[in-house]
Motif scaffolding. Structure first.
Motif, short mmCIF file in Angstrom:
data_model
loop_
_atom_site.label_atom_id
_atom_site.label_comp_id
_atom_site.label_asym_id
_atom_site.label_seq_id
_atom_site.Cartn_x
_atom_site.Cartn_y
_atom_site.Cartn_z
N LYS A 1 0.59 -1.35 -0.03
CA LYS A 1 -0.03 0.15 -0.10
C LYS A 1 1.09 1.41 -0.01
N PRO A 2 0.33 2.68 -0.37
CA PRO A 2 0.94 3.97 -0.34
C PRO A 2 1.71 4.07 0.48
N GLY A 3 1.63 5.76 1.32
CA GLY A 3 1.88 6.40 1.78
C GLY A 3 2.40 5.03 3.41
N MET A 4 2.48 5.98 4.54
CA MET A 4 2.50 5.55 5.88
C MET A 4 2.65 4.25 6.12
N LEU A 5 0.95 4.01 5.81
CA LEU A 5 0.57 2.17 5.71
C LEU A 5 1.61 1.06 5.18
N GLY A 6 2.26 1.66 3.62
CA GLY A 6 3.01 1.09 3.32
C GLY A 6 4.94 0.86 3.53
N GLN A 7 5.15 2.17 4.22
CA GLN A 7 6.34 2.16 4.70
C GLN A 7 6.59 1.21 5.97
N ILE A 8 5.30 1.53 7.00
CA ILE A 8 5.20 0.99 8.02
C ILE A 8 5.54 -1.21 8.03
N PHE A 9 5.11 -1.05 6.49
CA PHE A 9 4.88 -2.63 6.16
C PHE A 9 5.60 -3.16 5.69
N THR A 10 5.91 -2.72 4.94
CA THR A 10 7.30 -2.99 3.46
C THR A 10 8.42 -3.66 4.37
N LYS A 11 8.41 -4.72 3.70
CA LYS A 11 9.24 -5.96 3.47
C LYS A 11 9.32 -7.37 5.45
N SER A 12 7.58 -6.76 5.99
CA SER A 12 7.24 -7.21 6.92
C SER A 12 7.68 -8.65 6.63
N GLN A 13 7.85 -9.49 8.21
CA GLN A 13 7.49 -11.12 8.03
C GLN A 13 7.06 -10.73 8.89
N ASN A 14 6.16 -12.37 9.58
CA ASN A 14 5.47 -13.06 10.71
C ASN A 14 6.90 -13.67 11.60
N LYS A 15 7.84 -13.36 13.22
CA LYS A 15 8.68 -13.84 13.34
C LYS A 15 7.99 -14.21 14.17
N ILE A 16 6.87 -14.69 14.71
CA ILE A 16 6.27 -15.33 15.91
C ILE A 16 5.86 -17.05 15.25
N GLN A 17 5.76 -18.02 14.95
CA GLN A 17 5.51 -18.92 14.81
C GLN A 17 4.55 -19.38 15.60
N ASP A 18 4.45 -19.30 17.70
CA ASP A 18 3.33 -19.71 18.33
C ASP A 18 2.41 -19.24 18.10
N PRO A 19 1.29 -19.55 16.99
CA PRO A 19 0.30 -19.14 16.79
C PRO A 19 -0.83 -18.38 18.34
N ALA A 20 -0.01 -19.03 19.23
CA ALA A 20 -1.11 -18.93 20.48
C ALA A 20 -0.43 -17.74 21.34
N LYS A 21 0.88 -17.76 20.92
CA LYS A 21 1.70 -17.19 21.16
C LYS A 21 1.28 -15.38 20.66
N LEU A 22 1.20 -15.30 19.62
CA LEU A 22 0.80 -14.72 18.74
C LEU A 22 -0.57 -14.40 18.67
N TYR A 23 -1.74 -15.36 19.44
CA TYR A 23 -2.98 -13.85 19.71
C TYR A 23 -2.63 -13.74 21.02
N ARG A 24 -2.06 -13.85 22.04
CA ARG A 24 -2.10 -13.27 22.99
C ARG A 24 -1.53 -12.44 23.47
N LEU A 25 -0.06 -12.26 22.13
CA LEU A 25 -0.16 -11.09 21.88
C LEU A 25 -0.64 -9.82 21.72
N ILE A 26 -1.64 -10.38 20.24
CA ILE A 26 -2.73 -9.62 19.69
C ILE A 26 -3.73 -8.59 20.85
N ASP A 27 -4.12 -9.72 21.77
CA ASP A 27 -4.66 -9.89 22.73
C ASP A 27 -4.73 -8.39 24.18
N MET A 28 -3.22 -8.37 23.68
CA MET A 28 -2.29 -7.59 25.38
C MET A 28 -2.14 -6.53 24.91
N VAL A 29 -2.10 -6.16 22.47
CA VAL A 29 -2.28 -4.87 22.26
C VAL A 29 -3.66 -3.96 22.38
#
Length: 496
Positions: free
Chosen positions: A85-113
């Motif tokens: 995407k263009p603008g700030m959105l694309g700048q934040i997510f450019t070349k982004s990758q998931n580094k949390i391989q455990d889906p349960a911990k990923l969900y806990r991080l989402i819940d915390m945020v």
């Protein structure tokens, strides 16, 4: 509002993920993606009703609705989609990758945020949390992030000396995680330096800062760091360019430049030769506005920073020792700098303060001047905060208080009232001036000036503690190794 639980939660979850091999950098990266998405969701609702451009199905609600393997697959797809995407959105997510391989911990991080109203949370709290993680990440030597993190005590002292004024522009051609921008923002917002009216506050938020950062992850952290400190807008354009600042002249000039360009002597590029093997070659920037053509990127940054300044613009830039004494292009740059700008102050820094070890650095303060046949520098004031000074990152870190005497001697806005602390009767004074002729008469116009006696050579009783001595020896050895690597690289290049 009691913010302690928020800070504790963010840090404790980082510890949990570190047990799974997720370092501070990876945690910070994922936190950046999720906080941005959560803030975008908050801004999309009343009373804000602002669209950041996040497409439906790839928003915060879509993340919260999934669990397990389905969440992991969707998260990867979301990161990939938003990075286009263009603008700030694309700048934040450019070349982004998931580094949390455990889906349960990923969900806990989402819940915390999700449990925090980030838009309403005070900038000092969310900014301090993020800055704390950036510093922890810099301390992790394996990540290599230390090269993008300048000690905040040094940044504060540099900003205090430059004393930026409201309504003026501030640039950093290698802005890393945005430390200089944040310190300047805090300085200008400080009531002790005069209050800001509505127009000045708007200018500070939207039009003051301009940067370059070519490393995608570092640029992402810089943008988030600024956003969490309420600089810029989540649905606005990025003020940090991904372009290499050295390639072309800056399209605009600025009132102030504050910078600590990346460590390392030479710019190089990798390529594949005719035999299919990887090679590196020195990268030379051929700029008509440069005084000297060289592959030494530190000298290139000094030349570029001078070209970025308005005719009355001012700069403070961290440079390694070789910029002060190197011959060839180095001598050319020094003589031109003394001729065309008022290079009025040099702060000599000790080792043991940077996360990249073995670095011997200095801060150059210079003011641009209109073209003139006469040399603009009349005298250079040196502050030696290196000789007989011992710092380590963990046991004796440098603080702002350690630089307070330099800031007092600098006399921002009143430099005509400066007074030396060195004299024949006070040989231990750290603040001393040299006239232009004295410096130009030195071999290669060297600015590598020192006059204090190293007491460790004569006073065995005042030696630092053994652990500090050991750290200093390691620093010296690593600095020596880095010098040998530079020589080896030059010899290898000459043989090709």
């Amino acid at each position: 509002m009691n913010t302690a639980p928020i800070v504790s939660k963010v840090w404790s979850f980082c510890t949990t993920l570190r047990d799974d091999g997720v370092g501070y950098g990876d945690y910070l990266e994922q936190l950046t993606y999720l906080i941005f998405l959560k803030m975008a969701d908050e801004y999309s609702k009343p009373p804000h009703n602002r669209s950041v451009g996040v497409p439906e199905g790839f928003d915060w609600a879509s993340l919260k609705a999934k669990r397990g393997a389905e969440l992991e697959v969707h998260y990867v797809d979301l990161l990939r989609t938003l990075g286009t995407k263009p603008g700030m959105l694309g700048q934040i997510f450019t070349k982004s990758q998931n580094k949390i391989q455990d889906p349960a911990k990923l969900y806990r991080l989402i819940d915390m945020v999700d449990g925090v109203d980030w838009v309403m949370l005070g900038a000092d709290v969310k900014g301090d949390v993020y800055e704390g993680l950036l510093e922890k990440n810099a301390e992790d030597t394996k990540s290599g992030a230390g090269q993008y993190f300048t000690p905040r005590s040094l940044i504060s002292a540099m900003v205090e000396c430059l004393a930026p004024e409201p309504g003026k522009t501030i640039a950093d051609p290698a802005c890393g995680t945005g430390g200089f921008f944040l310190a300047a923002y805090d300085y200008l917002n400080d009531p002790r330096h005069g209050g800001l009216d509505r127009d000045q506050k708007a200018f500070l938020k939207h039009d003051t800062f301009f940067g370059n950062e070519i490393v995608a992850n570092t640029r992402r952290m810089c943008l988030m760091n600024m956003m969490l400190h309420n600089i810029g807008e989540i649905d606005g354009e990025s003020c940090v360019s991904p372009n290499d600042a050295l390639v072309t002249a800056s399209p605009q000039t600025f009132d102030y430049v504050l910078a600590n360009p990346p460590f390392g002597k030479k710019s190089s590029m990798s390529f594949t030769n005719d035999e299919g093997e990887q090679e590196t070659d020195d990268l030379t920037y051929n700029r008509q506005d440069f005084w000297a053509t060289t592959s030494n990127k530190q000298l290139n940054f000094v030349q570029h920073i001078r070209s970025m300044l308005k005719s009355n613009g001012r700069a403070a830039v961290v440079v390694p020792d070789n910029v002060l004494f190197e011959g060839g292009a180095g001598e050319t740059v020094r003589r031109k700098l003394l001729q065309s700008t008022d290079l009025h102050t040099i702060l000599r820094l000790p080792t043991g303060i940077f996360y990249a070890q073995g670095v011997k650095a200095n801060v150059l303060f210079f003011d641009n001047k209109p073209a003139s046949p006469d040399a603009q520098t009349k005298e250079v004031w040196f502050y030696d905060y290196r000789t007989n000074v011992h710092h380590t990152l963990k046991k004796k870190p440098m603080t702002y208080e350690h630089l307070a005497d330099f800031v007092a001697c600098f006399k921002a806005g009143e430099t005509h009232q400066r007074a030396e602390t060195w004299s024949e009767d006070a040989p231990d004074g750290r603040w001393r001036k040299y006239h232009l002729k004295e410096l130009l008469d030195r071999d290669k116009a060297s600015l590598d000036v020192f006059w204090l006696k190293d007491k460790s050579l004569t006073d065995m009783e005042n030696l630092p503690a053994p652990d500090i001595l050991a750290e200093e020896i390691i620093e010296e050895l690593e600095a020596g190794l880095e010098s040998f690597r530079s020589v080896q690289a030059e010899l290898t290049g000459a043989e090709r």
